[in-house]
Write a protein that holds these residues in place. Structure first.
Motif, PDB file in Angstrom:
ATOM      1  N   UNK A  19       0.843  -1.204   0.000  1.00  9.10           N
ATOM      2  CA  UNK A  19       0.000   0.000   0.000  1.00  9.10           C
ATOM      3  C   UNK A  19       0.876   1.250   0.000  1.00  9.10           C
ATOM      4  N   UNK A  20       1.995   1.215   0.745  1.00 11.42           N
ATOM      5  CA  UNK A  20       2.934   2.345   0.722  1.00 11.42           C
ATOM      6  C   UNK A  20       3.449   2.581  -0.690  1.00 11.42           C
ATOM      7  N   UNK A  21       3.805   1.497  -1.382  1.00 14.14           N
ATOM      8  CA  UNK A  21       4.303   1.625  -2.764  1.00 14.14           C
ATOM      9  C   UNK A  21       3.200   2.145  -3.692  1.00 14.14           C
ATOM     10  N   UNK A  22       1.993   1.668  -3.485  1.00 19.16           N
ATOM     11  CA  UNK A  22       0.873   2.116  -4.323  1.00 19.16           C
ATOM     12  C   UNK A  22       0.627   3.604  -4.109  1.00 19.16           C
ATOM     13  N   UNK A  23       0.666   4.038  -2.851  1.00 23.96           N
ATOM     14  CA  UNK A  23       0.463   5.456  -2.552  1.00 23.96           C
ATOM     15  C   UNK A  23       1.581   6.290  -3.155  1.00 23.96           C
ATOM     16  N   UNK A  24       2.801   5.806  -3.049  1.00 22.67           N
ATOM     17  CA  UNK A  24       3.935   6.530  -3.621  1.00 22.67           C
ATOM     18  C   UNK A  24       3.773   6.669  -5.130  1.00 22.67           C
ATOM     19  N   UNK A  25       3.300   5.622  -5.795  1.00 22.32           N
ATOM     20  CA  UNK A  25       3.114   5.709  -7.249  1.00 22.32           C
ATOM     21  C   UNK A  25       1.991   6.689  -7.595  1.00 22.32           C
ATOM     22  N   UNK A  26       0.957   6.743  -6.759  1.00 23.92           N
ATOM     23  CA  UNK A  26      -0.124   7.714  -6.993  1.00 23.92           C
ATOM     24  C   UNK A  26       0.374   9.143  -6.815  1.00 23.92           C
ATOM     25  N   UNK A  27       1.237   9.356  -5.807  1.00 20.94           N
ATOM     26  CA  UNK A  27       1.816  10.693  -5.595  1.00 20.94           C
ATOM     27  C   UNK A  27       2.688  11.057  -6.787  1.00 20.94           C
ATOM     28  N   UNK A  28       3.528  10.124  -7.235  1.00 15.28           N
ATOM     29  CA  UNK A  28       4.403  10.384  -8.383  1.00 15.28           C
ATOM     30  C   UNK A  28       3.613  10.646  -9.655  1.00 15.28           C
ATOM     31  N   UNK A  29       2.455   9.997  -9.794  1.00 18.05           N
ATOM     32  CA  UNK A  29       1.614  10.194 -10.978  1.00 18.05           C
ATOM     33  C   UNK A  29       0.792  11.481 -10.892  1.00 18.05           C
ATOM     34  N   UNK A  60       0.587  14.930  -1.459  1.00 21.37           N
ATOM     35  CA  UNK A  60       1.139  14.686  -0.133  1.00 21.37           C
ATOM     36  C   UNK A  60       1.239  16.022   0.592  1.00 21.37           C
ATOM     37  N   UNK A  61       0.964  16.048   1.914  1.00 22.75           N
ATOM     38  CA  UNK A  61       0.955  17.314   2.645  1.00 22.75           C
ATOM     39  C   UNK A  61       2.344  17.889   2.903  1.00 22.75           C
ATOM     40  N   UNK A  62       3.388  17.138   2.579  1.00 18.21           N
ATOM     41  CA  UNK A  62       4.730  17.679   2.692  1.00 18.21           C
ATOM     42  C   UNK A  62       5.470  17.297   3.957  1.00 18.21           C
TER      43      UNK A  62
END
Length: 152
Positions: A116-126, A131-133
């Motif tokens: 899920x962390x990787x999925x979220x990271x890919x969504x942020x990158x896309x 992300x709130x920073x």
């Protein structure tokens, strides 16, 4: 080599002179010894070929399993991305990711959390999620889904 073997055979028979029968027997012993060496070498070659074939077969099986795992991981990652977007369904409304009340702990269990962390990271990158920073996962990170642009 033959002369030594013939002489040894004569000495074993209690004689000091080598006879024709000693030469013939020495020649037969030498031929048998050579045949055993050739058979042993051929057997060793066959065993090595079987081992090489087994290694190649194992490498192919590993490649198939790895490809299957990569495909499965990609499918799992896509499924988790869609779940995350569903949880972040209200564009502009931030959702807590970390902490006891965060989506990560409430919605994803066990080994699924790392994916899920990787999925979220890919969504942020896309750019699908913002992300709130704050440094995540040390702080209570918040993520917000981006509105999907209307089709023209």
């Amino acid at each position: 080599m033959l002369a030594r073997a013939a002489a040894l055979l004569a000495i074993l028979d209690g004689r000091m002179l080598v006879e024709t029968g000693d030469w013939e027997l020495a020649s037969t012993l030498f031929a048998c010894s050579l045949a055993v060496q050739i058979d042993a070498r051929d057997w060793a070659r066959d065993v090595e070929a079987e081992k090489a074939e087994a290694r190649a077969s194992a490498a192919v099986a590993l490649a198939v399993v790895t490809a299957s795992a990569v495909d499965e991981r990609a499918d799992t990652l896509e499924r988790l991305r869609n779940r995350l977007l569903g949880y972040l369904s209200e564009p502009g409304v931030p959702a807590l990711w970390t902490g006891d009340n965060g989506l990560r702990r409430r919605k994803f269990k066990g080994a699924e959390r790392a994916m899920a962390d990787r999925a979220l990271e890919s969504l942020v990158n896309a750019g699908a999620v913002v992300f709130d920073g704050k440094r995540w996962p040390e702080h209570e990170a918040r993520f917000t889904a981006q509105p999907v642009p209307a089709a023209a």
